[in-house]
Design a protein around this motif. Structure first.
Motif, PDB file in Angstrom:
ATOM      1  N   LYS A  86      -0.111 -25.046   3.160  1.00 24.70           N
ATOM      2  CA  LYS A  86       0.047 -23.620   2.915  1.00 24.70           C
ATOM      3  C   LYS A  86      -0.100 -23.310   1.427  1.00 24.70           C
ATOM      4  CE  LYS A  86       3.125 -22.600   6.803  1.00 24.70           C
ATOM      5  NZ  LYS A  86       4.447 -22.025   7.189  1.00 24.70           N
ATOM      6  N   LEU A  87      -0.699 -22.186   1.142  1.00 24.73           N
ATOM      7  CA  LEU A  87      -0.744 -21.684  -0.223  1.00 24.73           C
ATOM      8  C   LEU A  87       0.509 -20.845  -0.435  1.00 24.73           C
ATOM      9  CD1 LEU A  87      -4.488 -20.646  -0.454  1.00 24.73           C
ATOM     10  CD2 LEU A  87      -3.372 -22.358  -1.863  1.00 24.73           C
ATOM     11  N   LEU A  88       1.423 -21.334  -1.243  1.00 18.32           N
ATOM     12  CA  LEU A  88       2.702 -20.663  -1.445  1.00 18.32           C
ATOM     13  C   LEU A  88       2.656 -19.636  -2.557  1.00 18.32           C
ATOM     14  CD1 LEU A  88       4.964 -23.845  -1.210  1.00 18.32           C
ATOM     15  CD2 LEU A  88       4.442 -22.202   0.613  1.00 18.32           C
ATOM     16  N   GLY A  89       1.755 -19.826  -3.508  1.00 19.37           N
ATOM     17  CA  GLY A  89       1.653 -18.902  -4.630  1.00 19.37           C
ATOM     18  C   GLY A  89       0.752 -19.474  -5.704  1.00 19.37           C
ATOM     19  N   THR A 106      -1.380 -12.886 -10.273  1.00 18.80           N
ATOM     20  CA  THR A 106      -0.380 -13.744  -9.638  1.00 18.80           C
ATOM     21  C   THR A 106      -0.172 -13.302  -8.188  1.00 18.80           C
ATOM     22  OG1 THR A 106       0.771 -14.231 -11.701  1.00 18.80           O
ATOM     23  CG2 THR A 106       2.048 -14.449  -9.681  1.00 18.80           C
ATOM     24  N   PHE A 107       0.023 -14.269  -7.301  1.00 21.95           N
ATOM     25  CA  PHE A 107       0.287 -13.948  -5.893  1.00 21.95           C
ATOM     26  C   PHE A 107       1.382 -14.867  -5.363  1.00 21.95           C
ATOM     27  CE2 PHE A 107      -2.437 -17.598  -5.523  1.00 21.95           C
ATOM     28  CZ  PHE A 107      -2.055 -18.228  -4.345  1.00 21.95           C
ATOM     29  N   PHE A 142      -2.155 -14.278   5.211  1.00 22.04           N
ATOM     30  CA  PHE A 142      -2.374 -14.525   6.635  1.00 22.04           C
ATOM     31  C   PHE A 142      -2.232 -16.000   7.013  1.00 22.04           C
ATOM     32  CE2 PHE A 142      -4.574 -10.546   5.664  1.00 22.04           C
ATOM     33  CZ  PHE A 142      -3.971  -9.715   6.596  1.00 22.04           C
ATOM     34  N   ASP A 143      -1.626 -16.780   6.102  1.00 17.40           N
ATOM     35  CA  ASP A 143      -1.303 -18.179   6.379  1.00 17.40           C
ATOM     36  C   ASP A 143      -2.537 -18.965   6.827  1.00 17.40           C
ATOM     37  OD1 ASP A 143       0.372 -20.360   6.487  1.00 17.40           O
ATOM     38  OD2 ASP A 143       1.062 -19.951   8.530  1.00 17.40           O
ATOM     39  N   LEU A 144      -3.635 -18.784   6.117  1.00 13.05           N
ATOM     40  CA  LEU A 144      -4.879 -19.474   6.467  1.00 13.05           C
ATOM     41  C   LEU A 144      -4.883 -20.920   5.988  1.00 13.05           C
ATOM     42  CD1 LEU A 144      -7.472 -16.660   5.642  1.00 13.05           C
ATOM     43  CD2 LEU A 144      -6.378 -17.185   7.831  1.00 13.05           C
ATOM     44  N   GLY A 145      -4.082 -21.217   4.975  1.00  8.52           N
ATOM     45  CA  GLY A 145      -4.022 -22.574   4.461  1.00  8.52           C
ATOM     46  C   GLY A 145      -5.108 -22.857   3.439  1.00  8.52           C
ATOM     47  N   ALA A 146      -4.889 -23.940   2.700  1.00 11.68           N
ATOM     48  CA  ALA A 146      -5.847 -24.328   1.662  1.00 11.68           C
ATOM     49  C   ALA A 146      -7.200 -24.701   2.251  1.00 11.68           C
ATOM     50  CB  ALA A 146      -5.280 -25.492   0.852  1.00 11.68           C
ATOM     51  N   GLY A 147      -7.201 -25.175   3.488  1.00  8.62           N
ATOM     52  CA  GLY A 147      -8.454 -25.580   4.112  1.00  8.62           C
ATOM     53  C   GLY A 147      -9.450 -24.447   4.240  1.00  8.62           C
ATOM     54  N   ALA A 148      -8.964 -23.222   4.444  1.00  8.62           N
ATOM     55  CA  ALA A 148      -9.866 -22.070   4.567  1.00  8.62           C
ATOM     56  C   ALA A 148     -10.643 -21.855   3.276  1.00  8.62           C
ATOM     57  CB  ALA A 148      -9.068 -20.824   4.926  1.00  8.62           C
ATOM     58  N   ILE A 149      -9.986 -22.074   2.131  1.00 10.54           N
ATOM     59  CA  ILE A 149     -10.669 -21.920   0.836  1.00 10.54           C
ATOM     60  C   ILE A 149     -11.638 -23.070   0.617  1.00 10.54           C
ATOM     61  CG2 ILE A 149     -10.335 -21.733  -1.656  1.00 10.54           C
ATOM     62  CD1 ILE A 149      -9.231 -19.359  -0.114  1.00 10.54           C
ATOM     63  N   VAL A 154      11.570  -5.654   4.829  1.00 10.58           N
ATOM     64  CA  VAL A 154      10.678  -5.813   3.680  1.00 10.58           C
ATOM     65  C   VAL A 154      10.696  -7.266   3.236  1.00 10.58           C
ATOM     66  CG1 VAL A 154      10.178  -5.072   1.332  1.00 10.58           C
ATOM     67  CG2 VAL A 154      11.120  -3.453   2.962  1.00 10.58           C
ATOM     68  N   ASP A 155       9.522  -7.830   3.029  1.00  8.33           N
ATOM     69  CA  ASP A 155       9.395  -9.226   2.610  1.00  8.33           C
ATOM     70  C   ASP A 155       8.285  -9.302   1.560  1.00  8.33           C
ATOM     71  OD1 ASP A 155       9.056 -11.925   2.271  1.00  8.33           O
ATOM     72  OD2 ASP A 155       8.957 -12.409   4.403  1.00  8.33           O
ATOM     73  N   TYR A 156       8.661  -9.642   0.337  1.00  9.34           N
ATOM     74  CA  TYR A 156       7.708  -9.641  -0.770  1.00  9.34           C
ATOM     75  C   TYR A 156       7.140 -11.026  -1.082  1.00  9.34           C
ATOM     76  CZ  TYR A 156       9.628  -4.979  -1.587  1.00  9.34           C
ATOM     77  OH  TYR A 156      10.032  -3.669  -1.432  1.00  9.34           O
ATOM     78  N   ARG A 157       7.281 -11.979  -0.166  1.00 10.59           N
ATOM     79  CA  ARG A 157       6.815 -13.333  -0.449  1.00 10.59           C
ATOM     80  C   ARG A 157       5.304 -13.408  -0.656  1.00 10.59           C
ATOM     81  NH1 ARG A 157       9.414 -16.683   4.396  1.00 10.59           N
ATOM     82  NH2 ARG A 157       8.834 -14.730   5.435  1.00 10.59           N
ATOM     83  N   ASN A 158       4.564 -12.486  -0.064  1.00 11.19           N
ATOM     84  CA  ASN A 158       3.112 -12.507  -0.191  1.00 11.19           C
ATOM     85  C   ASN A 158       2.597 -11.464  -1.173  1.00 11.19           C
ATOM     86  OD1 ASN A 158       3.377 -12.959   3.276  1.00 11.19           O
ATOM     87  ND2 ASN A 158       2.704 -14.567   1.891  1.00 11.19           N
ATOM     88  N   PHE A 159       3.478 -10.938  -1.977  1.00  6.18           N
ATOM     89  CA  PHE A 159       3.075  -9.867  -2.894  1.00  6.18           C
ATOM     90  C   PHE A 159       2.212 -10.425  -4.026  1.00  6.18           C
ATOM     91  CE2 PHE A 159       3.738  -6.317  -5.863  1.00  6.18           C
ATOM     92  CZ  PHE A 159       3.551  -5.257  -4.987  1.00  6.18           C
ATOM     93  N   SER A 160       1.396  -9.557  -4.615  1.00  6.88           N
ATOM     94  CA  SER A 160       0.533  -9.971  -5.726  1.00  6.88           C
ATOM     95  C   SER A 160       0.454  -8.859  -6.756  1.00  6.88           C
ATOM     96  CB  SER A 160      -0.875 -10.307  -5.212  1.00  6.88           C
ATOM     97  OG  SER A 160      -1.463  -9.174  -4.590  1.00  6.88           O
ATOM     98  N   TRP A 161       0.090  -9.226  -7.976  1.00  7.69           N
ATOM     99  CA  TRP A 161      -0.048  -8.230  -9.033  1.00  7.69           C
ATOM    100  C   TRP A 161      -1.002  -8.745 -10.107  1.00  7.69           C
ATOM    101  CZ3 TRP A 161       4.453 -10.954  -8.101  1.00  7.69           C
ATOM    102  CH2 TRP A 161       4.839 -11.883  -9.081  1.00  7.69           C
ATOM    103  N   VAL A 162      -1.486  -7.815 -10.931  1.00  9.02           N
ATOM    104  CA  VAL A 162      -2.427  -8.147 -11.993  1.00  9.02           C
ATOM    105  C   VAL A 162      -2.018  -7.417 -13.265  1.00  9.02           C
ATOM    106  CG1 VAL A 162      -4.837  -8.074 -12.763  1.00  9.02           C
ATOM    107  CG2 VAL A 162      -4.315  -8.424 -10.334  1.00  9.02           C
ATOM    108  N   THR A 163      -2.052  -8.110 -14.383  1.00  9.54           N
ATOM    109  CA  THR A 163      -1.930  -7.489 -15.701  1.00  9.54           C
ATOM    110  C   THR A 163      -3.334  -7.397 -16.267  1.00  9.54           C
ATOM    111  OG1 THR A 163       0.281  -8.421 -16.028  1.00  9.54           O
ATOM    112  CG2 THR A 163      -0.891  -7.648 -17.990  1.00  9.54           C
TER     113      THR A 163
END
Length: 473
Positions: free
Chosen positions: A404-407, A351-352, A428-435, A334-343
């Protein structure tokens, strides 16, 4: 039939995530739940679904009030009974495909009753013993109850009971500052309650970065919700009075009509008799490895009962890992580094990935972008220029390096929708360039992510690079 490929104890978000997935793959699955009405778990019955239905209604009410600035006039008070009716209708609509008969018609085994272990691969329900090659515990969590002197004379609610409140309280005291507390505080304030939030910490949403929490606190305070931070609830001298104490030790009295308690979650697996299956616990919690496996290699856990992340979508991440580990010799952790949530307040907080505190704790180098929505066209026309975006990028040595987008986090209306591209890039480690390279239809709200990254890129272009570009031109 008493022998199955998989037994799942608990039919909430976690149990259904793994149980339905394994059933669809062709395995014989038995689903066990204490009560038939509890199928769907807290998310359907007392959590996500009713709270978001309530938030939807109160958002409509608030928009009607805001329309008065343009000549529209809404009259009357919100009808609390009709609000509760709407909530129940939404629950029953979803329950039509989350119930025992529906799952039985799909070919799943469903047993209603309290389960407990009788051996390493067996459980009993109402005297009947069932066995399986593997068993998954998905019994969820429960709200922590308030333990202060005088509480026994107070009518208090938690997320399990708040939606059955008989009347709308004129004065609502909310104890706690997490997502449940702030979402319901705003909803009841918009229905017409005078809401006071008492929080022992120095801010709300303590899982968020302090600057993110402060912005939401500012917006909720402007709406009229009262916050007593760094304040403890000492006791209840009467059924409608609370004694509060601030960080300086000064005490005061607060009158109320009802209390909402939202001070956290707890796990209780003692009723399962885990020791009968050789399952060890630590401080009342299941002892799990990185594969979500208990000390009994046949028994796993999923969802809230793991004690890791209390979100309804957590099992959506955990279920594929369990299935892989059931079927493949190559085990996943289990690896939660890419987890996200919304309030789901208004504005929302999304937050992601890793927070700034986590990046610092783990010694990960990063660059921080803070982008205010002051000049964002969509924010201007929709009147949320107070909004803000925080992004954490891996450092880059050159303009062409992959960042990389870390969060990151967003505070804005519909922030949960606005942040989806960032979650995709992070996952999916697309990087900031994809955005930056994506063409967003103008003026969608999510376009702000691209503008923030372009703004950062422009600032990083050195003078010598601009000189070369001018010569090339």
């Amino acid at each position: 039939m008493t022998a199955f490929d998989l037994i799942v104890i608990g039919a909430g978000s976690g149990g259904l995530s793994i149980g339905l997935s394994m059933h669809e793959l062709g395995f014989r699955v038995l689903l066990i739940e204490k009560e038939e009405q509890a199928i769907g778990g807290e998310c359907l019955n007392t959590g996500c679904v009713p709270s978001k239905a309530l938030i939807h209604v109160t958002r409509l009410i608030q928009e009607a009030r805001r329309a008065e600035a343009f000549g529209m006039h809404a009259s009357g008070k919100p009808d609390f009974e009709r609000v509760k009716q709407y909530i129940n209708e939404r629950i029953e609509h979803i329950r039509s495909h989350e119930n025992a008969d529906y799952f039985r018609h799909q070919g799943m085994g469903v047993v209603i009753g309290t389960a407990h272990f009788t051996g390493p691969n067996s459980v009993a329900v109402s005297g009947q013993v069932y066995t399986a090659k593997r068993i998954v515990i998905a019994t969820g969590s429960q709200p922590i109850e308030l333990q202060v002197p005088g509480v026994e004379q107070v009518k208090w609610y938690d997320n399990r009971t708040i939606f059955s409140m008989p009347t709308l309280p004129a004065r609502l005291l909310v104890v706690g500052g997490g997502p449940i507390a702030v979402e319901l505080s705003q909803a009841f304030h918009r229905l017409g309650s005078q809401v006071t939030v008492v929080q022992a910490g120095d801010g709300i949403l303590e899982k968020e970065s302090p600057e993110v929490s402060r912005l939401l606190l500012e917006r909720l305070s402007l709406e009229g919700i009262a916050f007593r931070l760094q304040t403890k609830l000492i006791n209840f001298p009467s059924a409608h009075t609370a004694t509060l104490e601030n960080k300086s030790g000064q005490q005061s009295q607060l009158d109320f009509d009802a209390v909402l308690v939202a001070i956290g979650r707890q796990i209780d697996v003692t009723g399962l008799q885990p020791e009968a299956a050789g399952i060890q616990t630590e401080s009342g919690r299941l002892k799990l490895d990185a594969h979500l496996r208990t000390t009994n290699p046949r028994v796993y856990a999923i969802g809230d009962v793991t004690g890791q992340l209390y979100f309804s979508h957590t099992p959506e991440m955990q279920a594929p890992i369990l299935i892989n580990n059931f079927l493949s010799p190559f085990k996943q952790k289990v690896d939660y580094r890419n987890f996200s949530w919304v309030t789901f307040t208004d504005p929302e907080v999304a937050t992601f990935g890793l927070t700034e505190a986590q990046l610092q704790q783990q010694g990960i180098r990063y660059e921080k972008i803070v982008y205010a929505f002051t000049e964002d066209d969509r924010a201007v026309v929709d009147d949320y220029t107070y909004g803000k975006l925080w992004l954490y990028l891996s450092p880059g040595r050159s303009l062409l390096s992959k960042r990389k987008l870390l969060g990151g986090s967003v505070v804005a209306p519909q922030a949960g929708e606005m942040i989806q591209d960032l979650i995709m890039a992070n996952t999916f480690d697309l990087g900031a360039g994809a955005i930056r390279q994506k063409i967003y239809p103008y003026p969608v709200a999510s376009r702000v992510s691209k503008m923030a990254l372009l703004d950062q890129l422009k600032r990083e272009i050195p003078a010598w690079a601009k000189a070369i570009l001018r010569r090339l031109y």
